[in-house]
Motif scaffolding. Structure first.
Motif, PDB file in Angstrom:
ATOM      1  N   LEU A  70       0.773  -1.272   0.015  1.00 35.77           N
ATOM      2  CA  LEU A  70       0.172   0.061  -0.111  1.00 35.77           C
ATOM      3  C   LEU A  70       0.882   1.018  -0.042  1.00 35.77           C
ATOM      4  CD1 LEU A  70      -2.787  -1.241   2.601  1.00 35.77           C
ATOM      5  CD2 LEU A  70      -2.858  -0.692   0.053  1.00 35.77           C
ATOM      6  N   VAL A  71       2.199   1.170   0.835  1.00 40.38           N
ATOM      7  CA  VAL A  71       2.415   2.564   0.999  1.00 40.38           C
ATOM      8  C   VAL A  71       3.588   2.871  -0.390  1.00 40.38           C
ATOM      9  CG1 VAL A  71       4.416   3.817   2.590  1.00 40.38           C
ATOM     10  CG2 VAL A  71       2.524   2.361   3.566  1.00 40.38           C
ATOM     11  N   ALA A  72       4.432   1.759  -0.645  1.00 38.28           N
ATOM     12  CA  ALA A  72       5.203   2.015  -2.186  1.00 38.28           C
ATOM     13  C   ALA A  72       4.389   2.174  -3.138  1.00 38.28           C
ATOM     14  CB  ALA A  72       5.899   0.422  -2.069  1.00 38.28           C
ATOM     15  N   VAL A  73       3.154   1.905  -3.308  1.00 42.43           N
ATOM     16  CA  VAL A  73       2.268   2.031  -4.342  1.00 42.43           C
ATOM     17  C   VAL A  73       1.742   3.397  -4.312  1.00 42.43           C
ATOM     18  CG1 VAL A  73       0.109   1.643  -5.392  1.00 42.43           C
ATOM     19  CG2 VAL A  73       1.604  -0.245  -5.015  1.00 42.43           C
ATOM     20  N   ALA A  74       1.328   3.784  -3.139  1.00 45.46           N
ATOM     21  CA  ALA A  74       1.067   5.468  -2.773  1.00 45.46           C
ATOM     22  C   ALA A  74       2.126   6.247  -3.079  1.00 45.46           C
ATOM     23  CB  ALA A  74       0.539   5.463  -1.302  1.00 45.46           C
ATOM     24  N   ILE A  75       3.266   5.990  -2.794  1.00 43.92           N
ATOM     25  CA  ILE A  75       4.464   6.866  -2.984  1.00 43.92           C
ATOM     26  C   ILE A  75       4.782   7.050  -4.572  1.00 43.92           C
ATOM     27  CG2 ILE A  75       6.886   7.244  -2.748  1.00 43.92           C
ATOM     28  CD1 ILE A  75       6.597   6.039  -0.153  1.00 43.92           C
ATOM     29  N   TYR A  76       4.828   5.896  -5.161  1.00 46.77           N
ATOM     30  CA  TYR A  76       5.239   6.012  -6.764  1.00 46.77           C
ATOM     31  C   TYR A  76       4.160   6.532  -7.360  1.00 46.77           C
ATOM     32  CZ  TYR A  76       3.907   0.899  -7.920  1.00 46.77           C
ATOM     33  OH  TYR A  76       3.012   0.022  -8.285  1.00 46.77           O
ATOM     34  N   GLU A  77       2.858   6.196  -7.200  1.00 47.57           N
ATOM     35  CA  GLU A  77       1.590   6.480  -8.006  1.00 47.57           C
ATOM     36  C   GLU A  77       1.668   8.172  -7.823  1.00 47.57           C
ATOM     37  OE1 GLU A  77      -0.121   4.890 -10.024  1.00 47.57           O
ATOM     38  OE2 GLU A  77       0.124   2.899  -9.576  1.00 47.57           O
ATOM     39  N   SER A  78       1.824   8.630  -6.618  1.00 49.13           N
ATOM     40  CA  SER A  78       1.799  10.137  -6.431  1.00 49.13           C
ATOM     41  C   SER A  78       2.729  10.766  -7.283  1.00 49.13           C
ATOM     42  CB  SER A  78       1.867  10.428  -4.980  1.00 49.13           C
ATOM     43  OG  SER A  78       1.036   9.914  -4.023  1.00 49.13           O
ATOM     44  N   VAL A 185      -7.019   1.513 -11.370  1.00 55.57           N
ATOM     45  CA  VAL A 185      -6.956   0.079 -11.657  1.00 55.57           C
ATOM     46  C   VAL A 185      -5.357  -0.136 -11.509  1.00 55.57           C
ATOM     47  CG1 VAL A 185      -7.234  -1.305 -13.787  1.00 55.57           C
ATOM     48  CG2 VAL A 185      -9.137   0.298 -13.205  1.00 55.57           C
ATOM     49  N   HIS A 186      -4.554   0.784 -12.199  1.00 54.63           N
ATOM     50  CA  HIS A 186      -3.040   0.349 -12.141  1.00 54.63           C
ATOM     51  C   HIS A 186      -2.488   0.038 -10.846  1.00 54.63           C
ATOM     52  CE1 HIS A 186       1.195   1.192 -12.391  1.00 54.63           C
ATOM     53  NE2 HIS A 186       1.193   0.648 -13.705  1.00 54.63           N
ATOM     54  N   ALA A 187      -3.221   0.900  -9.772  1.00 56.56           N
ATOM     55  CA  ALA A 187      -2.390   0.804  -8.546  1.00 56.56           C
ATOM     56  C   ALA A 187      -2.902  -0.357  -7.923  1.00 56.56           C
ATOM     57  CB  ALA A 187      -2.949   2.055  -7.825  1.00 56.56           C
ATOM     58  N   PHE A 189      -3.015  -3.395  -9.111  1.00 52.45           N
ATOM     59  CA  PHE A 189      -2.076  -4.438  -9.716  1.00 52.45           C
ATOM     60  C   PHE A 189      -0.623  -4.223  -9.324  1.00 52.45           C
ATOM     61  CE2 PHE A 189      -5.156  -4.548 -13.064  1.00 52.45           C
ATOM     62  CZ  PHE A 189      -5.695  -5.730 -12.852  1.00 52.45           C
ATOM     63  N   GLY A 190      -0.493  -2.590  -8.924  1.00 52.05           N
ATOM     64  CA  GLY A 190       0.783  -2.425  -8.339  1.00 52.05           C
ATOM     65  C   GLY A 190       0.956  -2.948  -6.748  1.00 52.05           C
ATOM     66  N   VAL A 191      -0.147  -2.952  -6.086  1.00 55.18           N
ATOM     67  CA  VAL A 191      -0.303  -3.513  -4.792  1.00 55.18           C
ATOM     68  C   VAL A 191       0.440  -4.944  -4.833  1.00 55.18           C
ATOM     69  CG1 VAL A 191      -1.464  -3.923  -2.752  1.00 55.18           C
ATOM     70  CG2 VAL A 191      -1.775  -1.689  -4.040  1.00 55.18           C
ATOM     71  N   ALA A 192      -0.203  -5.704  -5.702  1.00 55.88           N
ATOM     72  CA  ALA A 192       0.095  -6.964  -5.753  1.00 55.88           C
ATOM     73  C   ALA A 192       1.547  -7.417  -6.032  1.00 55.88           C
ATOM     74  CB  ALA A 192      -0.671  -7.626  -6.814  1.00 55.88           C
ATOM     75  N   THR A 193       2.028  -6.618  -7.086  1.00 55.41           N
ATOM     76  CA  THR A 193       3.641  -6.662  -7.545  1.00 55.41           C
ATOM     77  C   THR A 193       4.236  -6.208  -6.333  1.00 55.41           C
ATOM     78  OG1 THR A 193       2.963  -5.867  -9.934  1.00 55.41           O
ATOM     79  CG2 THR A 193       5.187  -5.751  -8.994  1.00 55.41           C
ATOM     80  N   ALA A 194       4.171  -5.329  -5.580  1.00 60.82           N
ATOM     81  CA  ALA A 194       4.749  -4.926  -4.409  1.00 60.82           C
ATOM     82  C   ALA A 194       4.903  -5.882  -3.502  1.00 60.82           C
ATOM     83  CB  ALA A 194       4.375  -3.562  -4.001  1.00 60.82           C
ATOM     84  N   ILE A 195       3.716  -6.578  -3.072  1.00 62.60           N
ATOM     85  CA  ILE A 195       3.881  -7.792  -2.230  1.00 62.60           C
ATOM     86  C   ILE A 195       4.635  -8.870  -2.516  1.00 62.60           C
ATOM     87  CG2 ILE A 195       2.093  -9.615  -1.060  1.00 62.60           C
ATOM     88  CD1 ILE A 195      -0.137  -7.573  -1.100  1.00 62.60           C
ATOM     89  N   LEU A 196       4.517  -9.136  -3.843  1.00 65.80           N
ATOM     90  CA  LEU A 196       5.383  -9.990  -4.418  1.00 65.80           C
ATOM     91  C   LEU A 196       6.984  -9.761  -4.495  1.00 65.80           C
ATOM     92  CD1 LEU A 196       3.548 -11.538  -7.622  1.00 65.80           C
ATOM     93  CD2 LEU A 196       3.910 -12.753  -5.364  1.00 65.80           C
ATOM     94  N   LEU A 197       7.289  -8.603  -4.613  1.00 68.41           N
ATOM     95  CA  LEU A 197       8.726  -8.033  -4.479  1.00 68.41           C
ATOM     96  C   LEU A 197       9.125  -7.859  -3.157  1.00 68.41           C
ATOM     97  CD1 LEU A 197       8.619  -4.958  -6.844  1.00 68.41           C
ATOM     98  CD2 LEU A 197      10.054  -7.065  -7.244  1.00 68.41           C
ATOM     99  N   GLU A 198       8.438  -7.570  -2.011  1.00 70.55           N
ATOM    100  CA  GLU A 198       8.563  -7.716  -0.633  1.00 70.55           C
ATOM    101  C   GLU A 198       8.934  -9.037  -0.362  1.00 70.55           C
ATOM    102  OE1 GLU A 198       8.495  -8.744   3.482  1.00 70.55           O
ATOM    103  OE2 GLU A 198       6.542  -9.066   1.989  1.00 70.55           O
TER     104      GLU A 198
END
Length: 266
Positions: A70-78, A185-187, A189-198
């Motif tokens: 959630l936080v990583a996506v919020a930062i890079y989407e902003s 919508v992009h965000a 899917f970004g959350v899912a990717t960030a969870i996998l990266l973590e």
């Protein structure tokens, strides 16, 4: 499927928030007398190599995994909204500079660079978020730019400009609202990717380090063949949790994409 995914995410989120009240044991408490015990009435999902309760660690492990997403996506989407809006609206040299920067960053293999950044910054929740945010802003920036390139030529934008409205007001009030739907919508899917990266970073001991629990570092037990074959309770729960979280987020993203697609016909 979108509603099913949403329900699962809500349950996971509530489990993470109320983990101190739900977990039957301290996730970091070691009990070597219960070394790698199979699931039982006392330990519902068994214990790990230090005698720690797997169920308790699974609940607490949801916290960093979901927080990173959630936080990583919020930062890079902003960041993407700001840079994409500037590039798309002003064009010219501003667009050229931002897009060349995007092209440069996108040439690097994301996972390798993220591992490199975390290795320099040091493992931990904050540095994992920073590393992911630094590398993942490029794609949404291109998305926002592409949307604004078409929106800035709309009649209502031209009318606002001819009436003397400031560029900042035009961008915020008239242009960015048209970007919200695809960005949401992009965000997701970004959350899912960030969870996998973590999870990948924690699996490599570059993310959340023990004794703190995360789904990724719980999966490190799966590196031993004897555990893979004889002790599935050590790696199946976190693996299934990651799978369910990612699938649920993808289902929600698909549902949002269908709901927000104004060109879709039944």
């Amino acid at each position: 499927l979108g509603m099913v995914g949403l329900v699962i995410l809500v349950v996971m989120g509530l489990a993470a928030i109320f983990a101190p009240w739900i977990a039957p044991y301290d996730p970091a408490a070691q009990d070597l007398a219960n070394f790698r015990q199979a699931p039982s009435a006392k330990h519902w999902l068994g214990t790990d190599g230090f005698g720690r309760d797997v169920f308790s660690r699974l609940l607490y492990g949801a916290r960093p995994s979901l927080t990173v997403g959630l936080v990583a996506v919020a930062i890079y989407e902003s960041t993407a909204v700001v840079l994409g809006a500037l590039a798309g609206y002003y064009g010219g040299k501003v667009d050229w500079i931002i897009m060349r920067l995007v092209d440069i960053v996108m040439t690097f293999p994301s996972l390798i660079i993220i591992i490199f950044l975390v290795a320099i910054l040091g493992p931990g929740l904050r540095n994992t978020i920073i590393a992911i945010a630094i590398l993942r802003w490029t794609e949404p920036t291109r998305l926002v730019r592409g949307q604004i390139l078409s929106l800035r030529e709309m009649d209502y934008v031209l009318a606002a400009r001819s009436l003397g409205a400031k560029d900042s007001r035009i961008i915020v009030r008239h242009v960015l609202p048209g970007v919200v739907a695809p960005l949401i919508v992009h965000a997701t899917f970004g959350v899912a990717t960030a969870i996998l990266l973590e999870a990948a970073l924690s699996f490599l001991n570059l993310g959340i380090l023990p004794p703190d629990a995360s789904w990724g570092n719980m999966m490190t037990a799966a590196q031993e063949l004897v555990i893979l074959e004889q002790m599935p309770w050590l790696w199946l729960p976190p693996g299934l949790a990651i799978m369910l979280a990612v699938l649920s987020i993808n289902f929600v993203g698909d549902g949002l994409r269908d709901a927000l697609d104004t060109t879709r016909t039944e």
